[in-house]
Write a protein that holds these residues in place. Structure first.
Motif, PDB file in Angstrom:
ATOM      1  N   SER A  18     -60.573 -38.644 -19.005  1.00  0.00           N
ATOM      2  CA  SER A  18     -59.512 -37.942 -18.267  1.00  0.00           C
ATOM      3  C   SER A  18     -59.605 -36.424 -18.401  1.00  0.00           C
ATOM      4  CB  SER A  18     -58.135 -38.395 -18.789  1.00  0.00           C
ATOM      5  OG  SER A  18     -57.854 -37.830 -20.066  1.00  0.00           O
ATOM      6  N   LEU A  19     -60.459 -35.923 -19.311  1.00  0.00           N
ATOM      7  CA  LEU A  19     -60.401 -34.512 -19.685  1.00  0.00           C
ATOM      8  C   LEU A  19     -60.741 -33.555 -18.550  1.00  0.00           C
ATOM      9  CD1 LEU A  19     -61.949 -34.628 -23.268  1.00  0.00           C
ATOM     10  CD2 LEU A  19     -59.545 -34.462 -22.618  1.00  0.00           C
ATOM     11  N   ALA A  20     -61.671 -33.938 -17.684  1.00  0.00           N
ATOM     12  CA  ALA A  20     -62.086 -33.021 -16.620  1.00  0.00           C
ATOM     13  C   ALA A  20     -60.995 -32.800 -15.585  1.00  0.00           C
ATOM     14  CB  ALA A  20     -63.349 -33.552 -15.944  1.00  0.00           C
ATOM     15  N   ASP A  21     -60.065 -33.742 -15.471  1.00  0.00           N
ATOM     16  CA  ASP A  21     -59.069 -33.681 -14.404  1.00  0.00           C
ATOM     17  C   ASP A  21     -57.661 -33.364 -14.895  1.00  0.00           C
ATOM     18  OD1 ASP A  21     -60.989 -34.426 -12.449  1.00  0.00           O
ATOM     19  OD2 ASP A  21     -60.806 -36.507 -13.095  1.00  0.00           O
ATOM     20  N   ARG A  22     -57.354 -33.613 -16.140  1.00  0.00           N
ATOM     21  CA  ARG A  22     -55.995 -33.425 -16.626  1.00  0.00           C
ATOM     22  C   ARG A  22     -55.742 -31.951 -16.928  1.00  0.00           C
ATOM     23  NH1 ARG A  22     -55.325 -36.857 -21.813  1.00  0.00           N
ATOM     24  NH2 ARG A  22     -53.360 -35.718 -22.039  1.00  0.00           N
ATOM     25  N   VAL A  24     -55.224 -28.823 -19.130  1.00  0.00           N
ATOM     26  CA  VAL A  24     -55.763 -28.630 -20.468  1.00  0.00           C
ATOM     27  C   VAL A  24     -54.654 -28.715 -21.507  1.00  0.00           C
ATOM     28  CG1 VAL A  24     -57.030 -27.060 -21.967  1.00  0.00           C
ATOM     29  CG2 VAL A  24     -57.647 -27.245 -19.562  1.00  0.00           C
ATOM     30  N   ALA A  25     -53.500 -28.146 -21.213  1.00  0.00           N
ATOM     31  CA  ALA A  25     -52.336 -28.259 -22.087  1.00  0.00           C
ATOM     32  C   ALA A  25     -51.102 -28.422 -21.226  1.00  0.00           C
ATOM     33  CB  ALA A  25     -52.208 -27.033 -22.988  1.00  0.00           C
ATOM     34  N   ARG A  26     -50.147 -29.163 -21.742  1.00  0.00           N
ATOM     35  CA  ARG A  26     -48.896 -29.373 -21.026  1.00  0.00           C
ATOM     36  C   ARG A  26     -47.742 -28.967 -21.923  1.00  0.00           C
ATOM     37  NH1 ARG A  26     -50.142 -35.577 -19.522  1.00  0.00           N
ATOM     38  NH2 ARG A  26     -50.871 -35.446 -21.661  1.00  0.00           N
ATOM     39  N   ALA A  27     -46.683 -28.505 -21.324  1.00  0.00           N
ATOM     40  CA  ALA A  27     -45.497 -28.158 -22.102  1.00  0.00           C
ATOM     41  C   ALA A  27     -44.963 -29.426 -22.772  1.00  0.00           C
ATOM     42  CB  ALA A  27     -44.432 -27.540 -21.200  1.00  0.00           C
ATOM     43  N   ALA A  28     -44.864 -29.391 -24.068  1.00  0.00           N
ATOM     44  CA  ALA A  28     -44.408 -30.556 -24.822  1.00  0.00           C
ATOM     45  C   ALA A  28     -43.228 -30.163 -25.691  1.00  0.00           C
ATOM     46  CB  ALA A  28     -45.540 -31.106 -25.685  1.00  0.00           C
ATOM     47  N   PHE A  71     -61.511 -25.659 -22.058  1.00  0.00           N
ATOM     48  CA  PHE A  71     -60.794 -25.149 -23.228  1.00  0.00           C
ATOM     49  C   PHE A  71     -61.630 -24.027 -23.826  1.00  0.00           C
ATOM     50  CE2 PHE A  71     -59.481 -24.818 -27.616  1.00  0.00           C
ATOM     51  CZ  PHE A  71     -58.097 -24.878 -27.516  1.00  0.00           C
ATOM     52  N   PHE A  72     -61.095 -22.812 -23.798  1.00  0.00           N
ATOM     53  CA  PHE A  72     -61.861 -21.635 -24.219  1.00  0.00           C
ATOM     54  C   PHE A  72     -61.195 -20.905 -25.382  1.00  0.00           C
ATOM     55  CE2 PHE A  72     -62.590 -22.079 -19.538  1.00  0.00           C
ATOM     56  CZ  PHE A  72     -63.914 -22.502 -19.616  1.00  0.00           C
ATOM     57  N   ASP A 404     -49.690 -22.015 -19.571  1.00  0.00           N
ATOM     58  CA  ASP A 404     -48.729 -22.902 -18.904  1.00  0.00           C
ATOM     59  C   ASP A 404     -49.294 -23.504 -17.628  1.00  0.00           C
ATOM     60  OD1 ASP A 404     -46.901 -22.324 -20.880  1.00  0.00           O
ATOM     61  OD2 ASP A 404     -45.819 -20.816 -19.706  1.00  0.00           O
ATOM     62  N   ASP A 405     -50.205 -22.774 -16.967  1.00  0.00           N
ATOM     63  CA  ASP A 405     -50.782 -23.254 -15.704  1.00  0.00           C
ATOM     64  C   ASP A 405     -51.601 -24.520 -15.903  1.00  0.00           C
ATOM     65  OD1 ASP A 405     -51.715 -22.723 -12.809  1.00  0.00           O
ATOM     66  OD2 ASP A 405     -53.607 -22.802 -13.925  1.00  0.00           O
ATOM     67  N   GLY A 406     -52.340 -24.614 -17.011  1.00  0.00           N
ATOM     68  CA  GLY A 406     -53.077 -25.836 -17.338  1.00  0.00           C
ATOM     69  C   GLY A 406     -54.481 -25.926 -16.799  1.00  0.00           C
ATOM     70  N   THR A 407     -54.893 -24.989 -15.907  1.00  0.00           N
ATOM     71  CA  THR A 407     -56.265 -25.044 -15.397  1.00  0.00           C
ATOM     72  C   THR A 407     -57.256 -24.870 -16.536  1.00  0.00           C
ATOM     73  OG1 THR A 407     -55.584 -24.143 -13.266  1.00  0.00           O
ATOM     74  CG2 THR A 407     -57.931 -24.001 -13.820  1.00  0.00           C
ATOM     75  N   CYS A 408     -56.987 -23.914 -17.411  1.00  0.00           N
ATOM     76  CA  CYS A 408     -57.826 -23.697 -18.586  1.00  0.00           C
ATOM     77  C   CYS A 408     -56.917 -23.242 -19.721  1.00  0.00           C
ATOM     78  CB  CYS A 408     -58.916 -22.653 -18.314  1.00  0.00           C
ATOM     79  SG  CYS A 408     -58.282 -21.003 -17.881  1.00  0.00           S
ATOM     80  N   TRP A 409     -57.483 -23.098 -20.903  1.00  0.00           N
ATOM     81  CA  TRP A 409     -56.692 -22.621 -22.031  1.00  0.00           C
ATOM     82  C   TRP A 409     -57.481 -21.563 -22.770  1.00  0.00           C
ATOM     83  CZ3 TRP A 409     -55.932 -21.278 -26.963  1.00  0.00           C
ATOM     84  CH2 TRP A 409     -54.622 -21.239 -27.458  1.00  0.00           C
TER      85      TRP A 409
END
Length: 448
Positions: A18-22, A24-28, A71-72, A404-409
Protein backbone atom coordinates in the motif's frame (compact mmCIF):
# COMPACT_ATOMS: atom_id res chain seq x y z
CA UNK A 1 2.03 -20.95 15.20
CA UNK A 2 2.21 -21.62 11.45
CA UNK A 3 -1.15 -19.98 10.74
CA UNK A 4 -0.35 -17.08 13.07
CA UNK A 5 2.97 -16.27 11.41
CA UNK A 6 1.44 -16.66 7.96
CA UNK A 7 -1.25 -14.15 8.89
CA UNK A 8 1.35 -11.74 10.30
CA UNK A 9 3.32 -11.97 7.06
CA UNK A 10 0.13 -11.34 5.07
CA UNK A 11 -0.65 -8.21 7.08
CA UNK A 12 2.91 -6.95 6.70
CA UNK A 13 2.86 -7.58 2.95
CA UNK A 14 -0.48 -5.77 2.62
CA UNK A 15 1.07 -2.75 4.33
CA UNK A 16 4.14 -2.78 2.09
CA UNK A 17 2.03 -3.05 -1.06
CA UNK A 18 0.00 0.00 0.00
CA UNK A 19 2.98 2.33 0.51
CA UNK A 20 3.24 3.74 -3.02
CA UNK A 21 -0.38 4.90 -3.02
CA UNK A 22 -1.25 5.79 0.58
CA UNK A 23 -0.59 9.21 2.13
CA UNK A 24 2.87 9.17 3.65
CA UNK A 25 1.48 10.45 6.96
CA UNK A 26 -2.03 11.10 8.16
CA UNK A 27 -3.29 13.25 10.98
CA UNK A 28 -3.73 10.88 13.90
CA UNK A 29 -5.40 11.83 17.17
CA UNK A 30 -3.12 10.41 19.89
CA UNK A 31 -6.09 9.98 22.23
CA UNK A 32 -7.94 7.90 19.64
CA UNK A 33 -4.82 5.84 18.96
CA UNK A 34 -4.26 5.24 22.65
CA UNK A 35 -7.89 4.21 23.05
CA UNK A 36 -7.39 1.64 20.31
CA UNK A 37 -4.53 0.11 22.25
CA UNK A 38 -6.00 0.88 25.66
CA UNK A 39 -8.62 -0.23 28.10
CA UNK A 40 -8.01 -2.09 31.35
CA UNK A 41 -5.35 -4.78 31.50
CA UNK A 42 -7.18 -8.01 30.58
CA UNK A 43 -7.69 -10.45 33.41
CA UNK A 44 -7.78 -13.57 31.23
CA UNK A 45 -5.53 -14.74 28.38
CA UNK A 46 -6.53 -14.07 24.77
CA UNK A 47 -6.02 -16.27 21.71
CA UNK A 48 -2.89 -15.16 19.82
CA UNK A 49 -4.84 -14.84 16.55
CA UNK A 50 -7.24 -12.36 18.16
CA UNK A 51 -4.34 -10.38 19.65
CA UNK A 52 -2.70 -10.11 16.23
CA UNK A 53 -5.86 -8.78 14.57
CA UNK A 54 -6.46 -6.30 17.41
CA UNK A 55 -2.88 -5.05 17.10
CA UNK A 56 -3.20 -4.54 13.35
CA UNK A 57 -6.47 -2.62 13.72
CA UNK A 58 -5.17 -0.43 16.54
CA UNK A 59 -1.91 0.44 14.79
CA UNK A 60 -3.17 1.08 11.25
CA UNK A 61 -4.35 4.71 11.74
CA UNK A 62 -1.00 5.69 13.23
CA UNK A 63 1.39 4.03 10.80
CA UNK A 64 3.70 6.32 8.82
CA UNK A 65 4.91 5.19 5.39
CA UNK A 66 8.58 5.50 6.34
CA UNK A 67 9.34 2.46 4.20
CA UNK A 68 7.67 4.03 1.17
CA UNK A 69 9.15 5.85 -1.82
CA UNK A 70 8.31 9.42 -0.77
CA UNK A 71 9.52 9.56 2.81
CA UNK A 72 12.44 12.00 2.86
CA UNK A 73 12.90 12.58 6.59
CA UNK A 74 15.62 11.63 9.06
CA UNK A 75 17.94 9.89 6.52
CA UNK A 76 16.09 6.56 6.67
CA UNK A 77 15.21 4.15 3.93
CA UNK A 78 12.71 1.29 3.86
CA UNK A 79 13.97 -2.21 4.55
CA UNK A 80 14.89 -4.24 1.47
CA UNK A 81 12.82 -7.37 0.66
CA UNK A 82 15.51 -9.88 1.65
CA UNK A 83 16.38 -7.91 4.79
CA UNK A 84 12.72 -7.75 5.80
CA UNK A 85 12.24 -11.45 5.29
CA UNK A 86 15.46 -12.20 7.15
CA UNK A 87 14.24 -10.13 10.09
CA UNK A 88 11.03 -12.17 10.11
CA UNK A 89 13.16 -15.30 10.26
CA UNK A 90 15.32 -13.80 13.00
CA UNK A 91 12.20 -13.19 15.09
CA UNK A 92 11.00 -16.71 14.44
CA UNK A 93 14.38 -18.27 15.23
CA UNK A 94 14.53 -16.14 18.42
CA UNK A 95 18.31 -16.26 18.70
CA UNK A 96 20.30 -14.43 21.38
CA UNK A 97 23.17 -12.62 19.69
CA UNK A 98 25.55 -12.49 22.66
CA UNK A 99 28.10 -15.06 21.57
CA UNK A 100 28.71 -18.12 19.43
CA UNK A 101 27.63 -20.50 22.21
CA UNK A 102 24.15 -18.99 22.30
CA UNK A 103 23.90 -18.89 18.49
CA UNK A 104 26.67 -20.23 16.24
CA UNK A 105 24.58 -19.18 13.23
CA UNK A 106 24.21 -15.57 14.41
CA UNK A 107 27.93 -15.37 15.12
CA UNK A 108 28.84 -16.68 11.66
CA UNK A 109 26.41 -14.30 9.92
CA UNK A 110 27.86 -11.29 11.75
CA UNK A 111 31.43 -12.41 11.08
CA UNK A 112 30.84 -12.69 7.34
CA UNK A 113 28.65 -9.58 7.06
CA UNK A 114 31.17 -7.60 9.09
CA UNK A 115 33.95 -8.54 6.68
CA UNK A 116 31.77 -7.56 3.72
CA UNK A 117 30.97 -4.21 5.34
CA UNK A 118 34.63 -3.38 5.93
CA UNK A 119 35.41 -4.18 2.31
CA UNK A 120 32.57 -2.00 1.02
CA UNK A 121 33.37 0.93 3.30
CA UNK A 122 37.11 0.90 2.63
CA UNK A 123 38.08 0.03 6.21
CA UNK A 124 41.00 -2.19 7.28
CA UNK A 125 40.20 -5.89 7.03
CA UNK A 126 41.79 -6.37 10.45
CA UNK A 127 39.40 -3.95 12.18
CA UNK A 128 36.83 -5.26 14.64
CA UNK A 129 33.13 -5.01 13.78
CA UNK A 130 30.37 -4.72 16.36
CA UNK A 131 26.68 -4.91 15.41
CA UNK A 132 25.01 -2.27 17.58
CA UNK A 133 21.59 -0.61 17.68
CA UNK A 134 22.46 2.49 15.66
CA UNK A 135 24.63 5.58 15.35
CA UNK A 136 24.32 6.61 19.01
CA UNK A 137 25.53 3.26 20.30
CA UNK A 138 28.23 3.12 17.62
CA UNK A 139 29.58 6.55 18.58
CA UNK A 140 29.46 5.72 22.28
CA UNK A 141 31.29 2.43 21.76
CA UNK A 142 33.89 3.96 19.46
CA UNK A 143 34.57 6.78 21.90
CA UNK A 144 34.76 4.31 24.79
CA UNK A 145 37.53 2.53 22.89
CA UNK A 146 39.18 5.91 22.31
CA UNK A 147 38.93 6.74 26.02
CA UNK A 148 40.52 3.43 26.97
CA UNK A 149 43.39 3.82 24.52
CA UNK A 150 44.43 7.43 25.16
CA UNK A 151 44.31 6.99 28.93
CA UNK A 152 46.16 3.67 28.82
CA UNK A 153 48.85 5.40 26.78
CA UNK A 154 49.04 7.96 29.61
CA UNK A 155 49.38 5.18 32.19
CA UNK A 156 45.80 5.26 33.49
CA UNK A 157 43.38 2.30 33.75
CA UNK A 158 40.01 3.99 33.25
CA UNK A 159 38.03 0.75 33.45
CA UNK A 160 39.43 0.08 36.93
CA UNK A 161 39.91 3.58 38.33
CA UNK A 162 37.33 5.69 36.52
CA UNK A 163 37.93 9.30 35.53
CA UNK A 164 38.46 10.81 39.00
CA UNK A 165 42.10 11.83 39.10
CA UNK A 166 42.73 10.73 35.53
CA UNK A 167 44.75 12.85 33.10
CA UNK A 168 42.53 15.33 31.30
CA UNK A 169 41.46 14.08 27.86
CA UNK A 170 41.05 16.64 25.12
CA UNK A 171 38.05 16.05 22.87
CA UNK A 172 38.44 18.06 19.67
CA UNK A 173 35.38 18.15 17.43
CA UNK A 174 33.80 20.26 14.73
CA UNK A 175 31.18 22.84 15.59
CA UNK A 176 29.08 20.89 13.08
CA UNK A 177 29.34 17.55 14.92
CA UNK A 178 26.17 15.50 15.38
CA UNK A 179 24.40 15.74 18.73
CA UNK A 180 25.03 12.05 19.42
CA UNK A 181 28.71 12.86 19.91
CA UNK A 182 27.80 15.17 22.80
CA UNK A 183 25.50 12.59 24.35
CA UNK A 184 28.23 9.96 24.10
CA UNK A 185 30.59 12.31 25.93
CA UNK A 186 27.98 12.76 28.65
CA UNK A 187 27.51 9.02 29.03
CA UNK A 188 31.26 8.37 29.10
CA UNK A 189 31.88 10.86 31.89
CA UNK A 190 33.74 13.47 29.85
CA UNK A 191 30.87 15.94 29.81
CA UNK A 192 30.11 18.26 26.93
CA UNK A 193 32.40 20.98 28.29
CA UNK A 194 35.30 18.73 27.34
CA UNK A 195 34.76 19.62 23.66
CA UNK A 196 37.25 21.99 22.10
CA UNK A 197 35.29 23.19 19.05
CA UNK A 198 36.79 23.53 15.59
CA UNK A 199 35.39 25.86 12.95
CA UNK A 200 33.65 24.44 9.90
CA UNK A 201 33.73 25.61 6.30
CA UNK A 202 30.79 27.00 4.32
CA UNK A 203 29.32 23.53 3.66
CA UNK A 204 29.91 22.20 7.17
CA UNK A 205 33.13 20.24 6.66
CA UNK A 206 35.77 20.73 9.33
CA UNK A 207 38.30 23.53 8.79
CA UNK A 208 41.60 21.64 8.82
CA UNK A 209 43.64 24.78 9.42
CA UNK A 210 41.53 25.54 12.49
CA UNK A 211 41.90 21.91 13.58
CA UNK A 212 45.66 22.37 13.50
CA UNK A 213 45.32 25.59 15.51
CA UNK A 214 43.15 23.99 18.20
CA UNK A 215 45.40 20.96 18.54
CA UNK A 216 48.52 23.12 18.77
CA UNK A 217 46.96 25.19 21.56
CA UNK A 218 47.02 22.31 24.05
CA UNK A 219 48.70 19.05 24.94
CA UNK A 220 47.96 15.68 26.49
CA UNK A 221 45.75 12.74 25.52
CA UNK A 222 43.43 13.72 22.67
CA UNK A 223 40.46 12.35 20.76
CA UNK A 224 39.50 14.00 17.47
CA UNK A 225 35.94 13.49 16.21
CA UNK A 226 35.39 13.76 12.47
CA UNK A 227 32.29 13.46 10.30
CA UNK A 228 31.45 11.69 7.07
CA UNK A 229 28.14 13.16 5.93
CA UNK A 230 26.96 16.34 7.61
CA UNK A 231 23.39 15.74 8.73
CA UNK A 232 22.19 18.91 6.98
CA UNK A 233 24.40 19.25 3.91
CA UNK A 234 26.00 15.84 3.38
CA UNK A 235 29.47 17.42 3.44
CA UNK A 236 32.38 15.20 4.47
CA UNK A 237 35.45 16.22 6.45
CA UNK A 238 38.84 15.97 4.72
CA UNK A 239 39.82 12.75 6.47
CA UNK A 240 43.31 12.44 5.06
CA UNK A 241 44.30 16.01 5.93
CA UNK A 242 42.69 15.69 9.36
CA UNK A 243 44.67 12.52 10.05
CA UNK A 244 47.89 14.32 9.25
CA UNK A 245 46.90 17.26 11.45
CA UNK A 246 45.85 15.02 14.33
CA UNK A 247 49.19 13.25 14.66
CA UNK A 248 48.98 10.61 17.41
CA UNK A 249 45.49 11.62 18.56
CA UNK A 250 42.73 9.02 18.32
CA UNK A 251 40.60 9.70 15.23
CA UNK A 252 36.92 8.75 15.41
CA UNK A 253 34.68 9.11 12.34
CA UNK A 254 30.94 9.54 12.75
CA UNK A 255 29.74 8.21 9.41
CA UNK A 256 26.13 7.34 10.22
CA UNK A 257 25.07 7.65 6.59
CA UNK A 258 27.99 9.31 4.84
CA UNK A 259 30.32 6.34 5.29
CA UNK A 260 28.27 4.59 2.59
CA UNK A 261 29.67 7.05 0.04
CA UNK A 262 32.82 4.90 0.07
CA UNK A 263 30.85 2.04 -1.49
CA UNK A 264 30.04 4.06 -4.63
CA UNK A 265 32.90 4.84 -7.06
CA UNK A 266 31.27 8.15 -7.98
CA UNK A 267 31.36 9.42 -4.38
CA UNK A 268 34.24 7.46 -2.86
CA UNK A 269 36.67 10.38 -3.23
CA UNK A 270 34.69 12.23 -0.54
CA UNK A 271 36.04 9.68 1.94
CA UNK A 272 39.65 9.66 0.83
CA UNK A 273 41.77 8.58 3.80
CA UNK A 274 38.91 6.95 5.72
CA UNK A 275 41.08 3.90 6.40
CA UNK A 276 43.50 6.05 8.42
CA UNK A 277 41.09 6.59 11.33
CA UNK A 278 41.02 4.55 14.54
CA UNK A 279 37.27 4.00 14.93
CA UNK A 280 34.18 4.45 12.80
CA UNK A 281 30.42 4.61 13.43
CA UNK A 282 27.85 3.73 10.76
CA UNK A 283 24.14 2.94 10.48
CA UNK A 284 22.56 0.05 8.60
CA UNK A 285 18.98 1.29 8.93
CA UNK A 286 19.88 4.42 7.02
CA UNK A 287 21.40 3.94 3.57
CA UNK A 288 21.74 0.15 3.57
CA UNK A 289 17.95 -0.08 3.96
CA UNK A 290 17.78 -2.78 6.61
CA UNK A 291 15.22 -2.87 9.46
CA UNK A 292 15.69 -0.55 12.44
CA UNK A 293 17.91 -1.45 15.40
CA UNK A 294 20.94 -1.86 13.14
CA UNK A 295 24.24 -0.01 13.32
CA UNK A 296 27.95 -0.80 13.20
CA UNK A 297 31.05 0.20 15.13
CA UNK A 298 34.49 -0.60 13.75
CA UNK A 299 37.81 -0.25 15.50
CA UNK A 300 41.32 -0.47 14.02
CA UNK A 301 42.53 -2.00 17.30
CA UNK A 302 40.26 -4.96 18.16
CA UNK A 303 42.06 -5.55 21.48
CA UNK A 304 41.35 -1.96 22.54
CA UNK A 305 37.73 -2.29 21.43
CA UNK A 306 37.26 -5.41 23.55
CA UNK A 307 39.17 -4.01 26.54
CA UNK A 308 36.79 -1.05 26.67
CA UNK A 309 33.56 -3.01 26.26
CA UNK A 310 33.86 -6.71 27.17
CA UNK A 311 33.09 -8.20 30.56
CA UNK A 312 33.35 -11.64 32.11
CA UNK A 313 30.94 -13.47 34.38
CA UNK A 314 31.38 -16.93 35.88
CA UNK A 315 28.10 -18.27 34.54
CA UNK A 316 28.82 -17.27 30.92
CA UNK A 317 30.12 -19.98 28.61
CA UNK A 318 32.14 -19.27 25.53
CA UNK A 319 33.96 -16.36 27.15
CA UNK A 320 37.69 -15.87 26.79
CA UNK A 321 38.23 -15.38 23.08
CA UNK A 322 37.21 -11.95 21.78
CA UNK A 323 33.86 -12.25 20.04
CA UNK A 324 32.44 -9.83 17.49
CA UNK A 325 29.19 -9.98 19.40
CA UNK A 326 28.86 -9.36 23.14
CA UNK A 327 32.49 -8.34 23.59
CA UNK A 328 32.19 -5.47 21.13
CA UNK A 329 28.70 -4.12 21.84
CA UNK A 330 26.95 -2.59 24.83
CA UNK A 331 24.14 -5.15 24.99
CA UNK A 332 24.31 -8.68 26.35
CA UNK A 333 21.00 -10.29 25.42
CA UNK A 334 20.15 -8.88 22.01
CA UNK A 335 18.43 -9.85 18.79
CA UNK A 336 20.56 -11.44 16.09
CA UNK A 337 20.57 -8.35 13.88
CA UNK A 338 23.32 -9.68 11.62
CA UNK A 339 20.93 -11.92 9.68
CA UNK A 340 19.13 -8.97 8.08
CA UNK A 341 22.42 -7.21 7.29
CA UNK A 342 23.81 -10.35 5.66
CA UNK A 343 20.61 -10.71 3.61
CA UNK A 344 20.71 -7.09 2.43
CA UNK A 345 24.32 -7.37 1.32
CA UNK A 346 23.64 -10.71 -0.35
CA UNK A 347 20.63 -9.26 -2.18
CA UNK A 348 22.43 -6.14 -3.41
CA UNK A 349 26.01 -7.25 -3.85
CA UNK A 350 28.79 -4.74 -4.34
CA UNK A 351 27.23 -3.32 -7.51
CA UNK A 352 23.79 -3.02 -5.94
CA UNK A 353 25.05 -1.06 -2.94
CA UNK A 354 26.97 1.29 -5.24
CA UNK A 355 23.91 1.74 -7.46
CA UNK A 356 21.66 2.45 -4.47
CA UNK A 357 23.98 5.16 -3.16
CA UNK A 358 24.54 6.64 -6.61
CA UNK A 359 20.83 6.67 -7.49
CA UNK A 360 19.88 8.42 -4.25
CA UNK A 361 22.51 11.09 -4.93
CA UNK A 362 21.23 11.60 -8.47
CA UNK A 363 17.64 11.83 -7.22
CA UNK A 364 18.68 14.38 -4.60
CA UNK A 365 20.20 16.55 -7.33
CA UNK A 366 17.03 16.13 -9.40
CA UNK A 367 14.95 17.20 -6.39
CA UNK A 368 17.13 20.29 -5.86
CA UNK A 369 16.94 21.31 -9.51
CA UNK A 370 13.16 20.95 -9.68
CA UNK A 371 12.66 23.07 -6.57
CA UNK A 372 15.23 25.68 -7.64
CA UNK A 373 13.55 25.95 -11.03
CA UNK A 374 10.32 26.58 -9.14
CA UNK A 375 11.78 29.50 -7.22
CA UNK A 376 13.16 27.89 -4.07
CA UNK A 377 16.60 28.61 -2.67
CA UNK A 378 18.89 25.59 -2.29
CA UNK A 379 21.10 26.09 0.75
CA UNK A 380 23.82 23.51 0.14
CA UNK A 381 25.99 21.92 -2.49
CA UNK A 382 24.20 18.61 -3.09
CA UNK A 383 27.15 16.23 -2.82
CA UNK A 384 25.26 13.25 -1.38
CA UNK A 385 21.59 12.67 -0.60
CA UNK A 386 20.85 15.80 1.47
CA UNK A 387 19.04 18.89 0.16
CA UNK A 388 18.32 22.09 2.10
CA UNK A 389 15.43 24.13 0.68
CA UNK A 390 14.30 27.59 1.74
CA UNK A 391 11.13 29.48 0.89
CA UNK A 392 12.07 32.42 3.10
CA UNK A 393 9.82 33.32 6.00
CA UNK A 394 7.23 30.76 4.85
CA UNK A 395 9.55 27.77 5.29
CA UNK A 396 8.25 26.50 8.65
CA UNK A 397 4.62 26.91 7.65
CA UNK A 398 5.35 25.14 4.39
CA UNK A 399 6.99 22.23 6.22
CA UNK A 400 3.79 21.65 8.17
CA UNK A 401 1.64 21.96 5.04
CA UNK A 402 3.78 19.39 3.21
CA UNK A 403 3.51 16.96 6.10
CA UNK A 404 -0.26 17.41 6.31
CA UNK A 405 -0.68 17.08 2.53
CA UNK A 406 0.61 13.48 2.59
CA UNK A 407 2.20 13.40 -0.87
CA UNK A 408 5.63 13.18 0.74
CA UNK A 409 7.16 13.72 4.16
CA UNK A 410 10.15 15.83 5.13
CA UNK A 411 11.24 17.74 8.19
CA UNK A 412 12.60 21.17 8.98
CA UNK A 413 16.04 22.13 10.24
CA UNK A 414 18.14 25.13 11.16
CA UNK A 415 21.35 25.67 9.20
CA UNK A 416 23.59 28.66 9.81
CA UNK A 417 20.79 30.52 11.57
CA UNK A 418 18.18 29.97 8.84
CA UNK A 419 15.25 27.60 8.61
CA UNK A 420 15.11 25.06 5.78
CA UNK A 421 13.14 22.12 4.53
CA UNK A 422 15.49 19.14 4.87
CA UNK A 423 15.23 16.44 2.23
CA UNK A 424 17.01 13.10 2.59
CA UNK A 425 16.77 10.68 -0.33
CA UNK A 426 17.65 7.29 1.14
CA UNK A 427 15.07 4.68 0.11
CA UNK A 428 15.58 1.87 -2.36
CA UNK A 429 12.02 2.24 -3.76
CA UNK A 430 12.24 5.97 -4.62
CA UNK A 431 12.06 6.74 -8.34
CA UNK A 432 12.34 9.83 -10.53
CA UNK A 433 8.55 9.89 -10.68
CA UNK A 434 8.38 10.01 -6.88
CA UNK A 435 10.81 12.92 -6.79
CA UNK A 436 8.95 14.81 -9.51
CA UNK A 437 5.58 14.22 -7.84
CA UNK A 438 6.95 15.37 -4.47
CA UNK A 439 8.65 18.47 -5.88
CA UNK A 440 5.43 19.42 -7.66
CA UNK A 441 3.47 19.06 -4.43
CA UNK A 442 5.94 21.23 -2.51
CA UNK A 443 5.81 23.95 -5.16
CA UNK A 444 2.02 23.76 -5.32
CA UNK A 445 1.74 24.21 -1.56
CA UNK A 446 4.34 27.00 -1.60
CA UNK A 447 2.27 28.78 -4.22
CA UNK A 448 -0.74 28.68 -1.92
Amino acid sequence: MRALLARAAELAADHRESLADRPVARAADPHVLRAGFGGPLPEAPSPPSEVLEELARAAEPGLVATAGPRFFGFVVGGALPAATAADVLAAGWDQNGFNAVLSPAAAAAEDVAGAWLKELLGLPATASAGFVTGGQSANTTGLAAARHHVLAEAGWDVERDGLTGAPRVRVVASEERHATIDRSLRLLGFGTRAVEPVAAGPQGAIDVADLERVLAAGSGPAIVCLQAGNVNTGACDDLRAAREAAGDAWLHVDGAFGLWAAANPATAALLDGVELADSWACDGHKWLNVPYDSGFVFCARPDVHAAAIAYRAAYLTGAGEVSGMGDLTLESSRRARGFAVWAALRELGRDGVAELVDRCCRLARRFAKALADGGAEIGNDVVLNQVLVSFGDDTDALTRKVQDDGTCWLGGTTWRGRRYLRISVSGWTTTEADVDRSAAAILRLAGQ
